[in-house]
Scaffold this motif. Structure first.
Motif: not given
Length: 505
Positions: A5, A212, A492, A494, A498-499, A502
């Motif tokens: 990234w 998250t 986004q 994550v 993993k995304i 989005s």
């Protein structure tokens, strides 16, 4: 596969202003940070941030995830400013014979300047109606609901609760704190399939808000704890992290349950008092706008002591709802008598009203303070009259607590407040009512990153962008500052490298 990234601004949250140029991720973990030039040869693929800004994944440390999901489909009563329009909308939606539930009414913004009563909603005669106040510590039920629950004016108040009555001693439909269970225990239980759908909708919405993971408490409100737990197990894969506090009523039953990577079990949840909005938060002195009323103690002292002893029996910490200063005093007495297990910290949730003495006592104990910045724009200005100006000196004292060295995490308490972490950060950093308690942008972001990690003792695993930490990121369109919190957009989200969300261009 190693993913790099880069091509944006990456804030580690390890220290204010600390940034990295690139982050290398494999199998859900950060394996190295450094420059793009240094790490590119090690990567199998490059994920360009395209100039966006990356932070460690935002985590809401105090939410009711299922309640948040239900609010997405329920009628939200929090925007109504008159009883007449609120009741009219409820009447449109209620189906004869089926229980109808909604929540969010707030007497502090109603033009009538009073709580709803059964008289207001008894125009709906054949449908049992239950409408929860925005704080969830008070509900109003219509006469049909009270009849089905077997409540009469002679029904005694349960321990920790009050059955509301008018000046003539007749039921007014209001049920405070533990008295709510006299009504809610008669509402038909939900199914695992229903909860699975609610959790899916809730998680998708929270991911879109940049979250998250969350710390939530849902195990004692939907039938046996196995019902919501099975719904979580069916729903939560590897795209969201859920830390489940265990309500004291099911805590011992759940001792055989094993945590897994994305669903883990936490402290025993205990309620000491109610809410300031409902006049049920427990204060040392009378409410300034309600002489003779100091609030409601949810448990008697013997039961409360036994609950703390039970948690310690299983070598566990406690997570305690304490809003009023008397509630804080009560739990500090018990924590001092029965200290937290070695290596663990007790969590004090809300701590809205404090005194200098209480702060000094807390500073000597292994505690984390779980605060809700959104309470400030929600509770002011009416809370000034409720507490009086003298008590405001130690109220909503987020900056004071951080300066004293306390570990503080940030939660929304959704569905009571909005679950948007950017709005929570803005409320912490821009406080027109208590400007001396404003946090810096870094401190506000820390509440939802490093702070939430400290609340569960995982500060070495999540909350920062460092080698060895989980690859959970929140990506926004601009650097977060005191001025930009409310104008920033989540691009986004994550989780585990993993995304999972989005934003559509």
């Amino acid at each position: 596969m190693k993913t790099l990234w880069t091509d944006g601004t990456i804030f580690t949250m390890n220290a204010e202003g600390e940034k990295e140029e690139a982050v290398l991720v494999e199998n859900g973990k950060i394996i190295q940070t450094g420059t793009k030039e240094q790490l590119s040869p090690l990567a199998d693929q490059i994920q360009s941030l395209q100039g966006a800004v990356m932070y460690p994944g935002f985590v809401d440390s105090h939410i009711h995830l299922i309640g948040h999901g239900e609010k997405l489909s329920y009628l939200d009563l929090s925007s109504f400013t008159s009883i007449q329009t609120l009741v009219a909308e409820v009447a449109k939606r209620a189906k004869e014979g089926d229980w109808y539930l909604a929540e969010g009414w707030n007497d502090n913004i109603l033009v009538e300047g009073r709580p709803l009563t059964c008289k207001d909603i008894d125009i709906i005669e054949e449908t049992p109606i239950v409408l929860k106040r925005i704080c969830r510590h008070v509900l109003v039920a219509n006469t049909k609901a009270m009849e089905l629950a077997g409540i009469t004016k002679n029904t005694p108040n349960p321990v920790g609760g009050i059955i509301g009555k008018d000046e003539d001693g007749n039921l007014n439909g209001l049920f405070y704190d533990e008295a709510q269970q006299l009504i809610t225990s008669h509402i038909p239980t939900v199914t695992t399939d229903y909860l699975q759908q609610v959790i899916q909708a809730s998680v998708a919405d929270l991911q879109a808000k940049g979250l998250t993971g969350v710390h939530t408490e849902d195990m004692a409100y939907y039938g046996p704890y196995t019902v919501p737990l099975e719904a979580y197990r069916r729903t939560i894969g590897t795209s969201f992290r859920v830390h489940l506090l265990r309500h004291h009523e099911v805590f011992e039953q759940m001792q055989g349950e094993e945590s897994v990577d994305f669903i883990e079990f936490g402290a025993m949840k205990i309620f000491i008092d109610g809410s300031l909005g409902g006049h049920t938060a427990l204060l040392s002195d009378d409410y300034s706008d309600s002489p003779g009323n100091k609030g409601v103690a949810v448990h008697d002292m013997a039961k409360l002591e036994n609950l703390v002893k039970l948690a310690r029996k299983y070598n566990e910490n406690i997570a305690v709802h304490v809003i009023g200063d008397k509630a804080v005093e009560i739990i500090l007495d018990l924590i001092e008598k029965y200290p937290a297990p070695s290596g663990k910290k007790d969590r004090l949730i809300h701590v809205n009203v404090l005194t200098e003495d209480l702060i000094d006592r807390m500073a000597k104990l292994p505690v984390v303070l779980d605060i809700q910045p959104m309470f400030v724009p929600s509770d002011f200005p009416w809370v000034i009259d409720r507490l009086g100006k003298e008590r405001l000196i130690g109220a909503y004292a987020w900056k004071t607590l951080l300066d004293k060295g306390f570990d503080c995490s940030g939660g929304s308490d959704s569905p009571i407040e909005l679950a948007d972490p950017l709005l929570g950060m803005d409320a912490a950093a821009n406080n027109a009512y208590l400007p001396n308690q404003e946090l810096s942008a870094f401190e506000a972001i820390s509440l939802f990153t490093t702070g939430s990690a400290k609340a569960i003792g995982k500060e070495d695993v999540i909350g920062k962008i460092l080698d060895g930490f989980d690859a959970d990121f929140t990506i926004v369109d601009q650097v977060l500052t005191k001025e930009s919190f409310t104008t920033s957009k989540i691009l986004q989200t994550v989780v585990n490298g993993k995304i999972v969300f989005s934003r559509k261009k």
